[in-house]
Design a protein around this motif. Structure first.
Motif, mmCIF file in Angstrom:
data_model
loop_
_atom_site.group_PDB
_atom_site.id
_atom_site.type_symbol
_atom_site.label_atom_id
_atom_site.label_comp_id
_atom_site.label_asym_id
_atom_site.label_seq_id
_atom_site.Cartn_x
_atom_site.Cartn_y
_atom_site.Cartn_z
ATOM 1 N N TYR A 90 0.838 -1.203 0.000
ATOM 2 C CA TYR A 90 0.000 0.000 0.000
ATOM 3 C C TYR A 90 0.873 1.253 0.000
ATOM 4 O O TYR A 90 1.951 1.261 0.595
ATOM 5 C CB TYR A 90 -0.910 0.046 1.239
ATOM 6 C CG TYR A 90 -1.993 -0.996 1.215
ATOM 7 C CD1 TYR A 90 -3.203 -0.771 0.551
ATOM 8 C CD2 TYR A 90 -1.818 -2.212 1.866
ATOM 9 C CE1 TYR A 90 -4.191 -1.736 0.535
ATOM 10 C CE2 TYR A 90 -2.806 -3.181 1.856
ATOM 11 C CZ TYR A 90 -3.989 -2.942 1.187
ATOM 12 O OH TYR A 90 -4.963 -3.901 1.167
ATOM 13 N N THR A 91 0.402 2.298 -0.642
ATOM 14 C CA THR A 91 1.010 3.611 -0.506
ATOM 15 C C THR A 91 0.459 4.216 0.771
ATOM 16 O O THR A 91 -0.759 4.357 0.923
ATOM 17 C CB THR A 91 0.662 4.516 -1.710
ATOM 18 O OG1 THR A 91 1.195 3.917 -2.889
ATOM 19 C CG2 THR A 91 1.227 5.913 -1.526
ATOM 20 N N VAL A 92 1.374 4.530 1.692
ATOM 21 C CA VAL A 92 0.971 5.056 2.997
ATOM 22 C C VAL A 92 1.579 6.432 3.185
ATOM 23 O O VAL A 92 2.789 6.608 3.034
ATOM 24 C CB VAL A 92 1.420 4.112 4.141
ATOM 25 C CG1 VAL A 92 0.959 4.659 5.490
ATOM 26 C CG2 VAL A 92 0.887 2.702 3.928
ATOM 27 N N TYR A 93 0.748 7.399 3.513
ATOM 28 C CA TYR A 93 1.198 8.741 3.841
ATOM 29 C C TYR A 93 1.234 8.867 5.362
ATOM 30 O O TYR A 93 0.181 8.910 6.006
ATOM 31 C CB TYR A 93 0.250 9.805 3.281
ATOM 32 C CG TYR A 93 0.084 9.793 1.788
ATOM 33 C CD1 TYR A 93 1.167 10.003 0.949
ATOM 34 C CD2 TYR A 93 -1.164 9.592 1.216
ATOM 35 C CE1 TYR A 93 1.007 10.012 -0.430
ATOM 36 C CE2 TYR A 93 -1.336 9.600 -0.158
ATOM 37 C CZ TYR A 93 -0.251 9.809 -0.973
ATOM 38 O OH TYR A 93 -0.403 9.820 -2.327
ATOM 39 N N PRO A 94 2.418 8.917 5.967
ATOM 40 C CA PRO A 94 2.480 9.075 7.416
ATOM 41 C C PRO A 94 2.123 10.510 7.819
ATOM 42 O O PRO A 94 2.641 11.469 7.240
ATOM 43 C CB PRO A 94 3.928 8.739 7.769
ATOM 44 C CG PRO A 94 4.698 8.878 6.500
ATOM 45 C CD PRO A 94 3.736 8.736 5.369
ATOM 46 N N VAL A 95 1.225 10.641 8.780
ATOM 47 C CA VAL A 95 0.794 11.958 9.265
ATOM 48 C C VAL A 95 1.157 12.059 10.743
ATOM 49 O O VAL A 95 0.704 11.260 11.559
ATOM 50 C CB VAL A 95 -0.722 12.164 9.059
ATOM 51 C CG1 VAL A 95 -1.153 13.518 9.614
ATOM 52 C CG2 VAL A 95 -1.093 12.023 7.592
ATOM 53 N N ASN A 96 1.995 13.047 11.050
ATOM 54 C CA ASN A 96 2.391 13.302 12.439
ATOM 55 C C ASN A 96 3.044 14.678 12.473
ATOM 56 O O ASN A 96 4.095 14.871 11.869
ATOM 57 C CB ASN A 96 3.377 12.231 12.926
ATOM 58 C CG ASN A 96 3.682 12.355 14.396
ATOM 59 O OD1 ASN A 96 3.720 13.447 14.953
ATOM 60 N ND2 ASN A 96 3.922 11.224 15.041
ATOM 61 N N PRO A 97 2.436 15.640 13.173
ATOM 62 C CA PRO A 97 2.987 16.995 13.203
ATOM 63 C C PRO A 97 4.293 17.106 13.987
ATOM 64 O O PRO A 97 4.972 18.129 13.904
ATOM 65 C CB PRO A 97 1.881 17.814 13.868
ATOM 66 C CG PRO A 97 1.156 16.831 14.721
ATOM 67 C CD PRO A 97 1.215 15.519 13.970
ATOM 68 N N ASN A 98 4.671 16.066 14.706
ATOM 69 C CA ASN A 98 5.870 16.114 15.541
ATOM 70 C C ASN A 98 7.073 15.412 14.926
ATOM 71 O O ASN A 98 8.095 15.277 15.578
ATOM 72 C CB ASN A 98 5.562 15.498 16.913
ATOM 73 C CG ASN A 98 4.425 16.221 17.600
ATOM 74 O OD1 ASN A 98 4.393 17.442 17.643
ATOM 75 N ND2 ASN A 98 3.461 15.467 18.093
ATOM 76 N N ARG A 99 6.938 14.951 13.695
ATOM 77 C CA ARG A 99 8.028 14.246 13.029
ATOM 78 C C ARG A 99 8.174 14.756 11.597
ATOM 79 O O ARG A 99 7.210 15.164 10.979
ATOM 80 C CB ARG A 99 7.749 12.746 12.972
ATOM 81 C CG ARG A 99 7.636 12.084 14.332
ATOM 82 C CD ARG A 99 7.618 10.607 14.137
ATOM 83 N NE ARG A 99 8.262 9.760 15.082
ATOM 84 C CZ ARG A 99 9.437 9.889 15.660
ATOM 85 N NH1 ARG A 99 10.175 10.898 15.414
ATOM 86 N NH2 ARG A 99 9.903 9.012 16.498
ATOM 87 N N THR A 100 9.372 14.661 11.076
ATOM 88 C CA THR A 100 9.588 15.007 9.666
ATOM 89 C C THR A 100 9.730 13.764 8.802
ATOM 90 O O THR A 100 9.586 13.827 7.591
ATOM 91 C CB THR A 100 10.847 15.879 9.496
ATOM 92 O OG1 THR A 100 11.968 15.170 10.015
ATOM 93 C CG2 THR A 100 10.697 17.216 10.207
ATOM 94 N N GLU A 101 9.984 12.624 9.454
ATOM 95 C CA GLU A 101 10.207 11.384 8.718
ATOM 96 C C GLU A 101 9.812 10.192 9.591
ATOM 97 O O GLU A 101 9.997 10.209 10.804
ATOM 98 C CB GLU A 101 11.691 11.291 8.362
ATOM 99 C CG GLU A 101 12.042 10.186 7.431
ATOM 100 C CD GLU A 101 13.514 10.226 7.057
ATOM 101 O OE1 GLU A 101 14.271 9.419 7.637
ATOM 102 O OE2 GLU A 101 13.885 11.044 6.199
#
Length: 130
Positions: free
Chosen positions: A39-50
């Protein structure tokens, strides 16, 4: 089309809200599991860049393309904010991991324009498709 059926489509993408590199947290386990399954997964987390070598997005509006499914693995008080963001962005397919729900979250889901699954693990569902 329901969310389980969407998982069978080859172009399905998933925004994983709460993605992390902490191997003890489901935000990491789910990310690795879904990417390993193709799956193509877009990680969402405002506290991380990667996360695991992938660029992380601070919120749903920052994603490069609208995801097919928004998978939520954050505490319920954060989930409420995510639902507001999803509605604003026109994202209707919401998958709540166990622990992301509460009575207030469930009320918001049923009153909003969402197709949703709650208290069901996306890894279990994708595992049954193999």
């Amino acid at each position: 089309m329901n969310l389980r059926e969407l998982l069978t489509k080859p172009d399905t993408t998933v925004a994983l809200v709460g993605a992390t590199e902490n191997p003890r947290k489901y935000g990491s386990v789910i990310f690795r599991d879904l990417t390993r399954k193709g799956y193509t997964v877009y990680p969402v987390n405002p506290n991380r860049t990667e996360v695991h070598g992938h660029r992380t997005y601070p919120n749903l509006s920052a994603l490069p393309a609208p995801p097919t499914i928004v998978n939520v693995v954050v505490p319920p008080h954060v989930t409420l904010t995510i639902l507001d963001d999803a509605e604003r962005e026109g994202l209707r397919h919401i998958w709540l991991q166990p622990g992301a729900e509460s009575p207030a979250v469930m009320e918001r889901l049923t009153q909003g324009p969402f197709d949703f699954l709650a208290d069901t693990c996306i890894m279990v569902e994708t595992g049954s498709l193999a």
